[in-house]
Design a protein around this motif. Sequence first.
Motif, short mmCIF file in Angstrom:
data_model
loop_
_atom_site.label_atom_id
_atom_site.label_comp_id
_atom_site.label_asym_id
_atom_site.label_seq_id
_atom_site.Cartn_x
_atom_site.Cartn_y
_atom_site.Cartn_z
N ASP A 114 7.38 2.36 -14.75
CA ASP A 114 5.96 2.20 -14.44
C ASP A 114 5.57 3.00 -13.21
O ASP A 114 4.52 3.65 -13.17
N TYR A 115 6.41 2.94 -12.18
CA TYR A 115 6.09 3.63 -10.93
C TYR A 115 6.32 5.14 -11.05
O TYR A 115 5.59 5.93 -10.44
N ALA A 116 7.31 5.52 -11.84
CA ALA A 116 7.55 6.95 -12.05
C ALA A 116 6.36 7.59 -12.76
O ALA A 116 5.90 8.68 -12.38
N ARG A 117 5.84 6.91 -13.78
CA ARG A 117 4.70 7.46 -14.50
C ARG A 117 3.43 7.42 -13.64
O ARG A 117 2.59 8.33 -13.72
N LEU A 118 3.29 6.38 -12.80
CA LEU A 118 2.15 6.34 -11.88
C LEU A 118 2.21 7.51 -10.91
O LEU A 118 1.19 8.17 -10.66
N ALA A 119 3.39 7.77 -10.37
CA ALA A 119 3.53 8.88 -9.44
C ALA A 119 3.16 10.20 -10.10
O ALA A 119 2.42 11.02 -9.54
N GLU A 120 3.66 10.41 -11.31
CA GLU A 120 3.35 11.65 -12.03
C GLU A 120 1.85 11.77 -12.28
O GLU A 120 1.26 12.86 -12.12
N THR A 121 1.23 10.67 -12.67
CA THR A 121 -0.22 10.70 -12.94
C THR A 121 -1.02 10.97 -11.67
O THR A 121 -1.97 11.75 -11.67
N LEU A 122 -0.65 10.29 -10.58
CA LEU A 122 -1.37 10.51 -9.33
C LEU A 122 -1.27 11.95 -8.84
O LEU A 122 -2.26 12.54 -8.40
N VAL A 123 -0.08 12.51 -8.92
CA VAL A 123 0.08 13.89 -8.49
C VAL A 123 -0.80 14.82 -9.33
O VAL A 123 -1.41 15.77 -8.83
N SER A 124 -0.88 14.52 -10.64
CA SER A 124 -1.71 15.36 -11.50
C SER A 124 -3.20 15.21 -11.18
O SER A 124 -3.98 16.14 -11.36
N LEU A 125 -3.60 14.03 -10.69
CA LEU A 125 -5.00 13.77 -10.40
C LEU A 125 -5.41 14.24 -9.02
O LEU A 125 -6.52 14.76 -8.84
N VAL A 126 -4.57 13.99 -8.00
CA VAL A 126 -4.98 14.23 -6.62
C VAL A 126 -4.09 15.22 -5.88
O VAL A 126 -4.37 15.55 -4.72
N GLY A 127 -3.00 15.65 -6.50
CA GLY A 127 -2.09 16.55 -5.81
C GLY A 127 -1.17 15.81 -4.87
O GLY A 127 -1.06 14.58 -4.92
N SER A 128 -0.54 16.55 -3.98
CA SER A 128 0.37 15.93 -3.02
C SER A 128 0.12 16.53 -1.64
O SER A 128 -0.45 17.62 -1.51
N ALA A 129 0.53 15.80 -0.62
CA ALA A 129 0.29 16.25 0.76
C ALA A 129 1.22 17.41 1.12
O ALA A 129 2.32 17.52 0.61
N LEU A 133 0.83 -1.19 0.00
CA LEU A 133 0.00 0.00 0.00
C LEU A 133 0.87 1.25 0.00
O LEU A 133 1.89 1.30 0.67
N VAL A 134 0.43 2.25 -0.75
CA VAL A 134 1.02 3.58 -0.71
C VAL A 134 -0.09 4.55 -0.32
O VAL A 134 -1.14 4.59 -0.98
N ALA A 135 0.14 5.31 0.75
CA ALA A 135 -0.89 6.23 1.21
C ALA A 135 -1.07 7.38 0.23
O ALA A 135 -0.11 7.89 -0.35
N LEU A 136 -2.32 7.78 0.05
CA LEU A 136 -2.66 8.95 -0.75
C LEU A 136 -2.77 10.17 0.16
O LEU A 136 -2.88 10.03 1.38
N PRO A 137 -2.75 11.36 -0.40
CA PRO A 137 -2.89 12.55 0.44
C PRO A 137 -4.23 12.54 1.20
O PRO A 137 -5.21 11.94 0.74
N PRO A 138 -4.29 13.16 2.36
CA PRO A 138 -5.55 13.23 3.12
C PRO A 138 -6.68 13.77 2.26
O PRO A 138 -6.49 14.68 1.44
N GLY A 139 -7.85 13.17 2.43
CA GLY A 139 -9.03 13.59 1.69
C GLY A 139 -9.24 12.89 0.37
O GLY A 139 -10.26 13.09 -0.28
N VAL A 140 -8.31 12.04 -0.03
CA VAL A 140 -8.39 11.35 -1.33
C VAL A 140 -8.74 9.89 -1.11
O VAL A 140 -8.07 9.20 -0.33
N ALA A 141 -9.78 9.42 -1.78
CA ALA A 141 -10.18 7.99 -1.77
C ALA A 141 -10.37 7.45 -0.36
O ALA A 141 -10.07 6.30 -0.09
N GLU A 142 -10.90 8.28 0.51
CA GLU A 142 -11.08 7.84 1.90
C GLU A 142 -12.33 6.99 2.09
O GLU A 142 -12.50 6.36 3.14
N THR A 143 -13.20 6.95 1.09
CA THR A 143 -14.38 6.11 1.11
C THR A 143 -14.34 5.17 -0.08
O THR A 143 -13.57 5.36 -1.02
#
Length: 376
Positions: free
Chosen positions: A361-376, A310-320
């Motif tokens: 794969d993980y570098a592109r996932l990180a870039e995509t996630l940051v673009s979608l949900v931001g960062s903490a 598991l990799v934690a997402l920033p607070p407020g993201v996908a909490e439900t």
Amino acid sequence: MRADVADLFEFDPGMTHLNHGAFGAVPRVVREAQDRARARVEAVPMRAFRDELPPAIAAAREHAVAFLGVPADSAALVRNVSEGVAVALEALAIGRGDDVVVSSHGYPTVTLAVQARGGSVRRADFGLSATAAEAVAALTDALTPDTRLVVIDQITSPTALVLPVAEVAAAVAPIPVLVDAAHVPGALPDLDVAALGVAFWVGNLHKWAFAPRSAAVLWVDPRYRDRVRPLVTSWSQGRPYPASFDLQGTVDPSAWLAVPDAIAFWHGLGGWSQVERNADLLLRGADHVATELGTAGQPSGIRHAPCMRLVALPPGVAETKEGADALWQQLYAAGFAVPPVSFGGRGHVRVAAQAYNDEDDYARLAETLVSLVGSA
């Protein structure tokens, strides 16, 4: 993705696959082996079902138990972990008035199976930062005088943790323990099923061992082998366990028959040395994603599975659950097969590593996630 390895599968080339643990992926050569098994049946169905399938299924079963390192008379082939769970519940006659203890990290269909039989489920809660001792205590504290069974995941599906199965079995004895080992075969080294002290253990071969879906192994402790029966009464009725599970009418056995080819593919990729490579890649990849999201350094207690994390997402993201489902759709649209997970009121992504993955794969996932949900 590593093109040379990815080409061994039949992936959609537009997707980056970081979720091998969910449904596995069938290599092309294994799918072709399954196709040949089906073709042999269709050539002369009567001869296949009368003469050819019984020894072929027995041979496939022997390959599977040898891969797991358990005695030939200890384990049967079943379709999946859900079937193995149902067999165990039936063997113990779990029903109305019986309690079954599960953990908050367990697979939901186990709860559904117990409830379908009229049993009650008691959930032992512990968090991602819990220690092994705290997990054992949570499960023992959930016991009641009506507890007939404890179910524990050896590798948890939603949270990718390796739970202390042997310690739980010792702590709850003499109550029998059923191990949901769906993610274990081909992923967790140094496996000694008999030493766990459990009553039932069932693991899928279609996740990390490359078998076609509908191939799993059910191990049963000698104390319970005279109680287990296949869910369908058919031509194996009356044969000793585990052969009693081999022939169930005209159920398609081709996934079982391709198990030797799947195990050969696993070895051909490097076996446990490849698993070590996957684990190292995952550790680096998950750390990179967490760092980019600003969620590195999250508390952890029980050790992670080798090839899922598991990799934690920033607070407020996908909490439900609804939020996690929405993020899954966004990630899929962006070309990633990777599951967001809501657990304990916090959102995560569960990343995996298989031989076809690489650091990009993980570098592109990180870039995509940051673009979608931001960062903490």
